[in-house]
Design a protein around this motif. Structure first.
Motif, short mmCIF file in Angstrom:
data_model
loop_
_atom_site.label_atom_id
_atom_site.label_comp_id
_atom_site.label_asym_id
_atom_site.label_seq_id
_atom_site.Cartn_x
_atom_site.Cartn_y
_atom_site.Cartn_z
N GLU A 10 -4.02 -15.60 5.10
CA GLU A 10 -3.97 -16.81 4.21
C GLU A 10 -3.27 -17.89 4.86
O GLU A 10 -3.89 -19.12 4.70
CB GLU A 10 -2.99 -16.21 3.03
N THR A 11 -2.34 -17.85 5.60
CA THR A 11 -1.51 -19.12 6.18
C THR A 11 -2.28 -19.55 7.37
O THR A 11 -2.27 -21.03 7.64
CB THR A 11 -0.23 -18.67 6.66
N ALA A 12 -3.27 -18.83 8.00
CA ALA A 12 -3.97 -19.37 9.25
C ALA A 12 -3.15 -20.09 10.20
O ALA A 12 -3.39 -20.83 10.83
CB ALA A 12 -4.99 -20.49 8.74
N ASP A 13 -2.00 -19.14 10.50
CA ASP A 13 -1.14 -19.48 11.62
C ASP A 13 -1.80 -18.69 12.84
O ASP A 13 -1.26 -17.82 13.43
CB ASP A 13 0.08 -19.07 11.48
N PHE A 14 -3.04 -19.36 13.33
CA PHE A 14 -3.22 -18.67 14.55
C PHE A 14 -4.46 -19.66 15.20
O PHE A 14 -4.70 -20.60 14.52
CB PHE A 14 -4.24 -17.47 14.09
N ALA A 15 -5.16 -19.38 16.24
CA ALA A 15 -6.15 -20.43 16.73
C ALA A 15 -6.96 -19.73 18.05
O ALA A 15 -6.38 -18.53 18.43
CB ALA A 15 -5.49 -21.45 17.48
N CYS A 16 -7.98 -20.11 18.28
CA CYS A 16 -8.93 -19.50 19.30
C CYS A 16 -9.42 -20.67 20.02
O CYS A 16 -9.54 -21.80 19.58
CB CYS A 16 -10.08 -18.66 18.91
N ALA A 17 -9.68 -20.43 21.25
CA ALA A 17 -10.65 -21.63 22.04
C ALA A 17 -11.13 -20.85 23.34
O ALA A 17 -10.97 -19.89 23.77
CB ALA A 17 -9.25 -22.64 22.54
N LEU A 18 -11.53 -21.83 24.06
CA LEU A 18 -12.37 -21.46 25.41
C LEU A 18 -11.82 -22.31 26.56
O LEU A 18 -11.57 -23.70 26.15
CB LEU A 18 -13.97 -21.68 25.43
N ALA A 19 -11.31 -21.64 27.69
CA ALA A 19 -10.86 -22.30 28.55
C ALA A 19 -11.78 -22.17 29.91
O ALA A 19 -12.55 -21.37 30.04
CB ALA A 19 -9.24 -21.75 28.83
N ASP A 20 -11.73 -23.20 30.63
CA ASP A 20 -12.56 -23.25 31.96
C ASP A 20 -12.02 -22.70 32.81
O ASP A 20 -10.79 -21.78 32.77
CB ASP A 20 -12.87 -24.82 32.43
N PRO A 21 -12.56 -22.08 34.10
CA PRO A 21 -11.87 -21.54 35.06
C PRO A 21 -10.42 -21.84 35.56
O PRO A 21 -9.73 -20.97 36.25
CB PRO A 21 -12.65 -21.66 36.30
N ASN A 22 -10.09 -23.17 35.20
CA ASN A 22 -8.76 -23.64 35.74
C ASN A 22 -7.68 -23.45 34.64
O ASN A 22 -6.51 -23.70 34.61
CB ASN A 22 -8.67 -25.21 36.01
#
Length: 667
Positions: free
Chosen positions: A42-54
């Motif tokens: 419900e709160t959506a206290d999260f995240a996702c992402a894509l990182a490069d090799p650095n």
């Protein structure tokens, strides 16, 4: 400096940019739909992402999850675990060991390397705020913790999953150090599912575009964002702009905590200098930035760029032209083992600092201060097995500051994150409370030609004995959110138990507040600052606010000069009331409390004090600062600066302050 040369043609880059952003969005939706706790569902206290090799994010979601972590750096965490192989997943929550990837212990971060033909071509990243990682109090976060060892289990970067198999020893250790082990592992498995979604979608992109285009696209997206950002920053007049603001107190000494900033814009670059900010505190408000342009210290720069150019891709490149000075041992760059659990309270005030300084450069672009707080209001209650049920009732926030041409948003502030509210029915199903009121707080928004956003009010009855209420991050109960260009400050935060009864109790900051069945808890958050002269607001707009219950009839007359008898504007009485009004002509309106405080503790005096404190050994700074303030304040009323006129300050008070600073300078 010349703009970087793009390796991909613009059409391909645009297509790839949209696709990788969509991957991060799908990762987030996977996490939310499979998560276990209210923090995730419900709160959506999260995240996702894509990182490069650095280890920097080249793709980040726009529409779901915490919006402010674009500038986090995964590389120190990746390096800490050594060589990786397919199927490995790194876990950490250590703000010091991860060099600021994690910023307090309840934030669990997972990183998975994505391989192609034996080499890492990207990393998937996910984080959630979990319910509890042990420590002194339920939910692990207490403003009065003085060192990180009190805040729970510290997990340095380790492999949670090895070659696709859960590391049973790590899981066992983690479970043993939490009050909510099953809920935590449910959210961790949701993160693993999100990372698997990212891995699958990246493989599809490789199959469609090839590895070379995918890798070149990462670099181009970062370069493109950096180029767009610099064009925006060049629109800001070159110069240095200074601003200061305060946390109400550090939750232990009762003394305000000062944050100071000098922002220098020069040819599309920006430097943030936090010199003059108070030393780190013996409480949990410290921001573990490690002296970098950290996400918590640069978020307003990101917001400025994205506001003035919404076509820029959302990635770390947006902050390439940002540099920083954050004195080591200060509130914004603490040294281990400083507690950091409520770091978001200071980060929000940093946001206000940046907002205020930018407003001196761009007065028609930047808003007044937001309500300045995020309070995850938590209830912990005993369960049938002798443990505890720990749930967030609501992530209580306030409103958005008004700006030129627009009112602030009521009951909503995405200044540092875009957390969602929890449905009342879901809360009551998860924890033994009865929500009696959850609404906008009337008259809380700062008056202005454009009104500041109203704060929130929640009232709930506790239905079980032996429960506890926690409200970390409570702020703006002393120094109100400031208005701009004649706009006025919003109302202060207040918390009360059993209001209107013989058992009524009022609180400032709380740590762990014991409550029992029948107790009624009320939290009212601050309103945001207004913009422009309130007496210039159109009477019809004031009438609409009154009709909607956002402004009372009394406040309409007092604050706006609009007389509204019987549900209509009395035009003659309104003209008469407004006739002799003189508009304020100041960039910012801080309120009487701050004026009273600074009548004694003037900015130049506090600059001098902090310069002296930072010449002392780190271990002595907090003690000497506390001693100085208490010696100076001993002759003033206990309520100072609330309800005290600046005229109460005497020459003896100022002499005592000067002598105390001289003593520190001579040590």
């Amino acid at each position: 400096m010349t703009a970087p040369t793009m390796r991909l043609d613009p059409v391909t880059l645009e297509i790839l940019g949209n696709k990788v952003a969509a991957v991060t969005e799908e990762m987030c939706f996977t996490l939310q739909r499979t998560g276990r706790t209210l923090y995730v569902k419900e709160t959506a206290d999260f995240a996702c992402a894509l990182a490069d090799p650095n280890g920097v994010f080249f793709a980040y979601p726009r529409s779901i999850g915490v919006s402010g972590f674009v500038a986090l750096d995964c590389l120190p965490t990746i390096k800490a675990v050594g060589p990786l192989e397919p199927g490995d997943v790194i876990l950490t929550n250590d703000p010091y060991g991860s060099e600021g990837l994690a910023t307090h212990l309840p934030d669990l971060h997972l990183i998975e390397p994505y391989f192609h033909e034996g080499r890492i071509i990207a990393y998937g990243w996910a984080f959630v705020h979990c319910s509890d990682v042990g420590g002194r109090v339920p939910s692990s976060i207490s403003p009065t913790n003085q060192e990180i060892f009190q805040e729970g289990l510290q997990v340095p970067p380790v492999k949670l999953v090895r070659a696709g198999q859960m590391n049973a020893d790590v899981e066992l250790l983690f479970r043993a150090n939490s009050r909510t082990p099953d809920a935590n592992m449910g959210d961790i498995r949701a993160m693993l599912a999100a990372l698997a979604t990212g891995r699958k979608r990246v493989a599809q992109l490789l199959a469609q575009h090839g590895v070379d285009i995918f890798l070149e696209g990462q670099k181009d997206l970062l370069d493109y964002a950096a180029e767009k950002a610099r064009k925006v920053l060049r629109r800001v007049p070159d110069g240095t702009y200074r601003f200061t603001d305060f946390l109400d107190d550090d939750a232990t000494s009762g003394l305000p905590v000062r944050l100071s900033l000098a922002v220098t814009f020069s040819d599309g670059t920006v430097h943030l200098d936090f010199t003059g900010t108070d030393p780190q505190v013996a409480a949990a408000m410290n921001v573990p930035s490690h002296g970098k342009p950290h996400a918590w210290l640069t978020l307003r720069v990101l917001a400025l760029i994205q506001t003035l150019d919404r076509t820029a891709p959302l990635n770390t490149g947006l902050l390439r032209h940002v540099s920083i000075t954050a004195p080591k041992g200060s509130l914004v760059n603490p040294e281990r083992p400083a507690a950091v659990g409520v770091r978001h309270a200071a980060a929000i005030r940093v946001n206000d600092l940046l907002n205020g300084a930018f407003g001196l450069a761009l007065p028609d672009v930047m808003p007044a201060a937001s309500s300045g707080l995020v309070v995850p209001l938590v209830v912990a209650e005993p369960n049938s097995t002798g443990g505890q049920n720990v749930q967030v009732v609501e992530p209580m926030i306030g409103g958005t500051g008004a700006r030129f041409g627009a009112d602030g948003v009521d009951g909503r502030d995405s200044g540092i994150s875009n957390l969602a509210n929890n449905p009342v029915e879901t809360v009551e199903a998860e924890i033994a409370v009865e929500i009696q009121r959850y609404a906008l707080r009337p008259d809380s928004g700062g008056p202005g030609q454009w009104r500041g956003g109203c704060g929130l009010e929640i009232t709930f009855r506790v239905l079980k004995d032996g429960a506890m209420v926690l409200g970390r991050g409570m702020e703006r109960a002393k120094f109100r959110p400031w208005g701009m260009r004649g706009g006025q400050p919003g109302l202060r935060t207040e918390m009360v138990i059993n209001e209107g009864t013989p058992d009524e109790r009022r609180f400032g900051k709380i740590d762990v507040l014991p409550v029992n069945r029948g107790d009624v808890v009320t939290l009212r958050t601050a309103g945001a600052g207004g913009f422009g002269d309130p007496f210039a607001r159109e009477p019809a707009r004031v009438l609409r606010d009154v009709t909607r219950g956002l402004v009372s009839v009394e406040a309409a007359a007092r604050d706006y000069g609009v007389v509204i008898p019987d549900g209509r504007v009395d035009e003659d009485a309104t003209r008469q009331r407004r006739r002799d009004h003189v508009a304020e002509d100041t960039p910012h309106a801080f309120g009487a409390e701050r004026g009273t405080w600074q009548a004694l503790f003037a900015p130049e005096v506090l600059d001098r004090l902090n310069a002296a404190l930072f010449r002392l050994p780190a271990a002595q700074r907090t003690k000497r600062r506390t001693e100085l303030y208490r010696s100076v304040l001993q002759g003033l009323p206990a309520s100072f600066p609330l309800g005290t006129e600046a005229g109460a300050i005497t020459a003896a008070d100022r002499a005592r302050l000067d002598a105390a600073i001289v003593a520190i300078e001579q040590e």
